[in-house]
Design a protein around this motif. Structure first.
Motif, PDB file in Angstrom:
ATOM      1  N   THR A 149      10.824  67.338  28.882  1.00  0.00           N
ATOM      2  CA  THR A 149      11.816  67.582  29.928  1.00  0.00           C
ATOM      3  C   THR A 149      13.173  67.052  29.517  1.00  0.00           C
ATOM      4  OG1 THR A 149      10.093  67.422  31.619  1.00  0.00           O
ATOM      5  CG2 THR A 149      12.373  67.153  32.360  1.00  0.00           C
ATOM      6  N   GLN A 150      13.210  65.837  29.035  1.00  0.00           N
ATOM      7  CA  GLN A 150      14.478  65.219  28.641  1.00  0.00           C
ATOM      8  C   GLN A 150      15.128  65.977  27.491  1.00  0.00           C
ATOM      9  OE1 GLN A 150      15.114  63.183  25.649  1.00  0.00           O
ATOM     10  NE2 GLN A 150      17.117  62.525  26.333  1.00  0.00           N
ATOM     11  N   LYS A 151      14.358  66.331  26.480  1.00  0.00           N
ATOM     12  CA  LYS A 151      14.917  67.003  25.303  1.00  0.00           C
ATOM     13  C   LYS A 151      15.419  68.412  25.628  1.00  0.00           C
ATOM     14  CE  LYS A 151      13.233  64.244  21.604  1.00  0.00           C
ATOM     15  NZ  LYS A 151      12.816  63.121  22.331  1.00  0.00           N
ATOM     16  N   PHE A 152      14.644  69.177  26.388  1.00  0.00           N
ATOM     17  CA  PHE A 152      15.045  70.546  26.687  1.00  0.00           C
ATOM     18  C   PHE A 152      16.150  70.608  27.748  1.00  0.00           C
ATOM     19  CE2 PHE A 152      11.538  71.477  24.057  1.00  0.00           C
ATOM     20  CZ  PHE A 152      11.770  72.746  23.549  1.00  0.00           C
ATOM     21  N   SER A 153      16.208  69.614  28.636  1.00  0.00           N
ATOM     22  CA  SER A 153      17.317  69.542  29.591  1.00  0.00           C
ATOM     23  C   SER A 153      18.632  69.296  28.863  1.00  0.00           C
ATOM     24  CB  SER A 153      17.080  68.420  30.602  1.00  0.00           C
ATOM     25  OG  SER A 153      15.945  68.701  31.377  1.00  0.00           O
TER      26      SER A 153
END
Length: 195
Positions: A149-153
């Motif tokens: 979630t953090q990386k793709f956000s």
């Protein structure tokens, strides 16, 4: 990319037959010497048959004893054998760093060798064309889902990640065909397949 043969043998030991495990353990203790042996000499020293050595080589993914010797020569010659042991108490920082680097490189090699490029390209296309990515992981897999979630956000993707599967499933109501559900352990499914 070839894996480190010493670590490859260590990781395969638990899945080998009793006789093959005997060879593996002997090789791990005498890796440098093995390059000077022929099949009969290794069989005699390890206390197994020559045929078992051939089976051992195939069990660990090699074509035969010659390939084993080449890989041992490349990976074991001139290397401190203590690098292949587990980290022990009171070990100096330099040795710990070298052991970690060796295992890290081995893990990368394993990943590269097992990577299905066509599957990766298909998943990349699905994710790239998606409007929303729904991510779910339970327990330790939730940590991976949070990292995803953090990386793709950060690259501009809309990612929905909820630990409560009831809330997550109710958020599917307003999705379109370009949404993707990503579940850990990894399963990528376009939302149209879920309808």
């Amino acid at each position: 990319m070839e894996e480190n043969i010493i670590l490859q043998i260590k990781s395969a030991l638990h899945s080998l037959s009793k006789a093959e495990r005997k060879i593996g353990e002997y090789i791990l203790q005498h890796a440098v010497e093995i390059v000077n042996y022929n099949t009969s000499e290794l069989a005699q020293k390890a206390g197994v048959s020559s045929a078992t050595i051939v089976r051992f080589c195939r069990s660990i993914g090699l074509s035969g004893f010659s390939q084993l010797k080449i890989r041992l020569y490349a990976d074991a010659s001139g290397v401190d054998e203590d690098l292949y042991t587990d980290i022990t108490p009171n070990e100096n920082v330099a040795m710990i760093a070298e052991k970690l680097a060796l295992r890290f490189n081995h893990s990368i090699s394993q990943t590269v060798n097992q990577l299905d490029q066509s599957l990766m390209e298909n998943v990349s296309k699905i994710i790239d064309s998606s409007t929303t990515i729904y991510v779910y992981g339970l327990g330790a897999s939730h940590i991976v889902a949070e990292d995803f979630t953090q990386k793709f956000s950060r690259i501009g993707k809309t990612v929905v990640n909820m630990l409560d599967h009831h809330l997550l499933s109710s958020s599917f109501i307003g999705t379109d065909e370009k949404s993707v559900f990503w579940q850990y352990p990894i399963q990528v499914k376009p939302m149209k397949l879920l309808n």
